[in-house]
Design a protein around this motif. Structure first.
Motif, PDB file in Angstrom:
ATOM      1  N   ASP A 420       4.193  -5.226  -5.970  1.00 60.88           N
ATOM      2  CA  ASP A 420       2.960  -5.020  -5.207  1.00 60.88           C
ATOM      3  C   ASP A 420       3.171  -3.987  -4.110  1.00 60.88           C
ATOM      4  O   ASP A 420       2.303  -3.156  -3.830  1.00 60.88           O
ATOM      5  N   ARG A 423       3.315  -0.569  -5.629  1.00 61.48           N
ATOM      6  CA  ARG A 423       1.961  -0.186  -6.051  1.00 61.48           C
ATOM      7  C   ARG A 423       1.136   0.265  -4.846  1.00 61.48           C
ATOM      8  O   ARG A 423       0.412   1.271  -4.906  1.00 61.48           O
ATOM      9  N   ALA A 424       1.237  -0.486  -3.752  1.00 60.85           N
ATOM     10  CA  ALA A 424       0.500  -0.111  -2.536  1.00 60.85           C
ATOM     11  C   ALA A 424       0.979   1.253  -2.030  1.00 60.85           C
ATOM     12  O   ALA A 424       0.184   2.081  -1.581  1.00 60.85           O
ATOM     13  N   CYS A 426       2.182   3.652  -3.889  1.00 61.13           N
ATOM     14  CA  CYS A 426       1.608   4.661  -4.787  1.00 61.13           C
ATOM     15  C   CYS A 426       0.137   4.921  -4.445  1.00 61.13           C
ATOM     16  O   CYS A 426      -0.323   6.068  -4.464  1.00 61.13           O
ATOM     17  N   ARG A 427      -0.589   3.839  -4.170  1.00 57.09           N
ATOM     18  CA  ARG A 427      -2.015   4.005  -3.852  1.00 57.09           C
ATOM     19  C   ARG A 427      -2.211   4.871  -2.620  1.00 57.09           C
ATOM     20  O   ARG A 427      -3.185   5.615  -2.524  1.00 57.09           O
ATOM     21  N   ALA A 428      -1.264   4.791  -1.703  1.00 56.11           N
ATOM     22  CA  ALA A 428      -1.388   5.570  -0.465  1.00 56.11           C
ATOM     23  C   ALA A 428      -1.104   7.050  -0.696  1.00 56.11           C
ATOM     24  O   ALA A 428      -1.497   7.895   0.106  1.00 56.11           O
ATOM     25  N   ARG A 432      -6.121   7.458  -7.751  1.00 47.66           N
ATOM     26  CA  ARG A 432      -6.040   6.096  -8.270  1.00 47.66           C
ATOM     27  C   ARG A 432      -5.695   6.024  -9.755  1.00 47.66           C
ATOM     28  O   ARG A 432      -5.074   5.067 -10.197  1.00 47.66           O
ATOM     29  N   HIS A 433      -6.089   7.051 -10.558  1.00 47.80           N
ATOM     30  CA  HIS A 433      -5.748   6.982 -11.983  1.00 47.80           C
ATOM     31  C   HIS A 433      -4.255   7.239 -12.219  1.00 47.80           C
ATOM     32  O   HIS A 433      -3.766   7.032 -13.312  1.00 47.80           O
ATOM     33  N   VAL A 435      -1.858   5.759 -10.297  1.00 51.55           N
ATOM     34  CA  VAL A 435      -1.096   4.594  -9.818  1.00 51.55           C
ATOM     35  C   VAL A 435      -0.749   3.699 -11.013  1.00 51.55           C
ATOM     36  O   VAL A 435      -1.629   3.325 -11.783  1.00 51.55           O
TER      37      VAL A 435
ATOM     38  N   GLU B  17      -7.653  -4.184  -4.909  1.00 49.20           N
ATOM     39  CA  GLU B  17      -6.758  -3.023  -4.830  1.00 49.20           C
ATOM     40  C   GLU B  17      -7.539  -1.712  -4.887  1.00 49.20           C
ATOM     41  O   GLU B  17      -7.134  -0.705  -4.316  1.00 49.20           O
ATOM     42  N   HIS B  18      -8.631  -1.708  -5.641  1.00 47.24           N
ATOM     43  CA  HIS B  18      -9.406  -0.486  -5.796  1.00 47.24           C
ATOM     44  C   HIS B  18     -10.591  -0.436  -4.834  1.00 47.24           C
ATOM     45  O   HIS B  18     -11.497   0.384  -5.010  1.00 47.24           O
ATOM     46  N   CYS B  40     -10.684   0.320 -13.304  1.00 43.57           N
ATOM     47  CA  CYS B  40     -10.380  -1.055 -12.892  1.00 43.57           C
ATOM     48  C   CYS B  40     -10.171  -1.924 -14.125  1.00 43.57           C
ATOM     49  O   CYS B  40      -9.217  -2.707 -14.198  1.00 43.57           O
TER      50      CYS B  40
END
Lengths: 458, 81
Positions: A420, A423-424, A426-428, A432-433, A435, B17-18, B40
């Motif tokens: 997690d 993943r967080a 990566c999101r930062a 989003r596609h 991650v 998360e999204h 998603c």
């Protein structure tokens, strides 16, 4: 159009456009009658500076807010401008200086209507170069140089509509990219009308609008179709023709389209911005018959070399535009698509990209870019990012990571799992596609003899 | 944890998360157009493949894609049995 400066989009439209046929292009809010557009007479308010005349001989960047306005600008400026650069909405602003320089842009059109007269007379026309962007990759977007002939020549030759046959096209694609532009040109040049999608319009609303307009011919990527079939609005339409391209069409989506639209001709096509349309398959099976090799049909030659698909046709682009035009095709005229194909019995199936690029619902991801981010996470020793097939977006990004220390050691109470946390992280740092949907901790990753990470390649 | 609970927890986690606002999950709630987008849903399916060990989309013979949350849950319940 080299040696054929007398032909331009508005002239082709005029040649095809019986005024009585009431052909149109429409989006959510506006409907434009094509018969009016094909006329030589001024069709726009002639007040203020003549912006169409101002574009004569120039390299013009089309950065209009919507698809419909872009289509109108294309019709008005083809044959007038020296070069038309079709800018898709998702080109990052940071890339624009390079775009303006590479394409030697000396005029930018951002709004419609343009004041001025419509199409120029035949003697004043010039062959306009059309510049398209390849779909989103990292780094600078690549610009590809086409002509109206390479984009639409085959549509004129092969798709003349029979009397009374005026299909109403409906496309999920954006006309500012190759796939969508093909549909716009098909509707304009080969006959018919077109219903365009709007930015942010939910798929169910778009399908309802297309159904209300009486659309018969529907086009989209496999991901577009999966999404459409997951709404009740899928049953509002009764297409006679369904076309998929832009991603690999798997057997599941072909079967589900067949079950949902038993009366439709279902076609999946292979086309690329650089190589143009290569072939169409309509037997309801994924992949393509090996018999296409050597005799591609559709006036294209198809070959497989070192596992990759190669295409040669008059629809190929002239080259990449980077100040000058860099030829894409090899000396023998074949364009290497970079798509790996594998033969099972008498059929070829697509098995990913040679460079490992992952296609997530039409958006490209380079595994190395994602790995570089994951490897910056303090808990990660190394990572391998790859594609996993996915029923919704065709593919999705997943990661295997090797961690420092004992991966099974208990985390502090209340702390997120390492997965997690990565993943967080990566999101930062990633779109989003890009991650990873799934992150797996593995004891080690294989290193090839070259010293590089061993990547499974087809 | 039941299959239903796992599926619903995954939907809620991925929506979070999204940064997608999600109405309370009910069986007749449409999967798409209710806050979740295709990406998603793709992530949810990948996550469930890890968690439940099944991908009902690749194994199901059914020629319909789930439209509602209830249909989506049932797809996984059927595949897990």
């Amino acid at each position: 159009m080299p040696g054929d400066g007398g032909i331009c989009l508005s002239a082709l439209l005029r040649a095809n456009g019986a005024p009585a046929s009431r052909r149109f292009v429409a989006d959510e809010t506006t409907r434009v009658d094509l018969a009016a557009l094909g006329l030589d007479a001024p069709h726009l308010p002639a007040t203020g500076p003549n912006r169409i005349e101002e574009a004569r001989g120039k390299s013009v960047l089309l950065a209009l807010p919507g698809q419909l306005a872009t289509a109108m600008a294309l019709i008005a400026l083809d044959g007038v401008a020296r070069r038309l650069v079709l800018c898709p909405p998702d080109v990052p602003e940071t890339h624009m200086p390079a775009v303006l320089q590479s394409a030697a842009v000396d005029m930018v059109v951002t709004e419609w209507p343009l004041a001025g007269r419509g199409a120029a007379g035949p003697r004043e026309r010039q062959a306009t170069e059309w510049v398209l962007f390849t779909s989103g990759t990292t780094g600078q977007p690549k610009m590809v140089s086409h002509t109206l002939q390479s984009l639409a020549g085959h549509l004129r030759a092969t798709s003349a509509p029979s009397a009374g046959d005026t299909p109403l096209w409906c496309t999920f694609y954006d006309i500012r990219r190759y796939g969508g532009l093909q549909i716009l040109l098909r509707a304009l040049v080969a006959g018919g009308s077109l219903v365009l999608s709007c930015a942010g319009e939910p798929p169910a609303a778009f399908l309802a609008r297309a159904a209300a307009a009486g659309a018969t011919h529907f086009l989209g990527t496999p991901s577009h179709w999966r999404r459409a079939l997951m709404t009740d609005a899928a049953h509002l339409i009764a297409p006679s023709y369904v076309r998929l391209s832009g991603e690999v069409a798997d057997q599941m989506i072909l079967d589900r389209l067949r079950a949902t639209y038993p009366g439709a001709r279902i076609v999946h096509a292979f086309a690329a911005t650089e190589a143009g349309l290569a072939f169409e398959v309509d037997d309801g099976l994924a992949g393509f018959p090996a018999s296409l090799i050597g005799s591609g049909g559709l006036h294209a030659d198809i070959d497989v070399r070192d596992g990759a698909l190669l295409v040669r046709s008059a629809r190929a682009a002239a080259g990449y535009l980077d100040g000058t035009v860099t030829r894409i095709a090899a000396a023998d005229g074949f364009v290497d698509t970079g798509d790996i194909v594998v033969r099972h019995a008498d059929r070829y199936h697509f098995a990913g990209r040679r460079d490992g690029t992952v296609n997530v619902g039409g958006q490209k991801v380079h595994p190395e870019e994602v790995e570089a981010v994951i490897n910056r996470h303090p808990g990660v020793r190394m990572s391998l990012v790859r594609a996993r097939s996915n029923p919704i977006t065709g593919a999705i990004v997943v990661a295997d990571i090797v961690v420092f220390g004992d991966a099974t050691a208990p985390r502090p109470a209340g702390a997120a799992s390492l997965q997690d946390d990565v993943r967080a992280f990566c999101r930062a740092h990633l779109a989003r596609h890009k991650v990873p949907a799934s992150i797996r901790i593995v004891p080690n990753l294989d290193i090839a003899a070259s010293g590089k990470l061993a990547r499974a390649r087809a | 944890m039941t299959v239903r609970a796992t599926v619903e927890a995954t939907i809620v986690a991925v929506a979070g998360e999204h940064a997608k606002a999600l109405p309370p999950l009910t069986d007749d709630l449409p999967l798409l157009d209710s806050g979740l987008d295709s990406l998603c849903l793709a992530v949810i399916v990948a996550r469930l493949e890890d968690g439940l060990g099944v991908d009902p989309f690749s194994t199901s013979e059914e020629a319909v894609l789930p439209v509602t949350v209830g249909e989506f849950v049932k797809l996984y319940e059927d595949a897990a049995h």
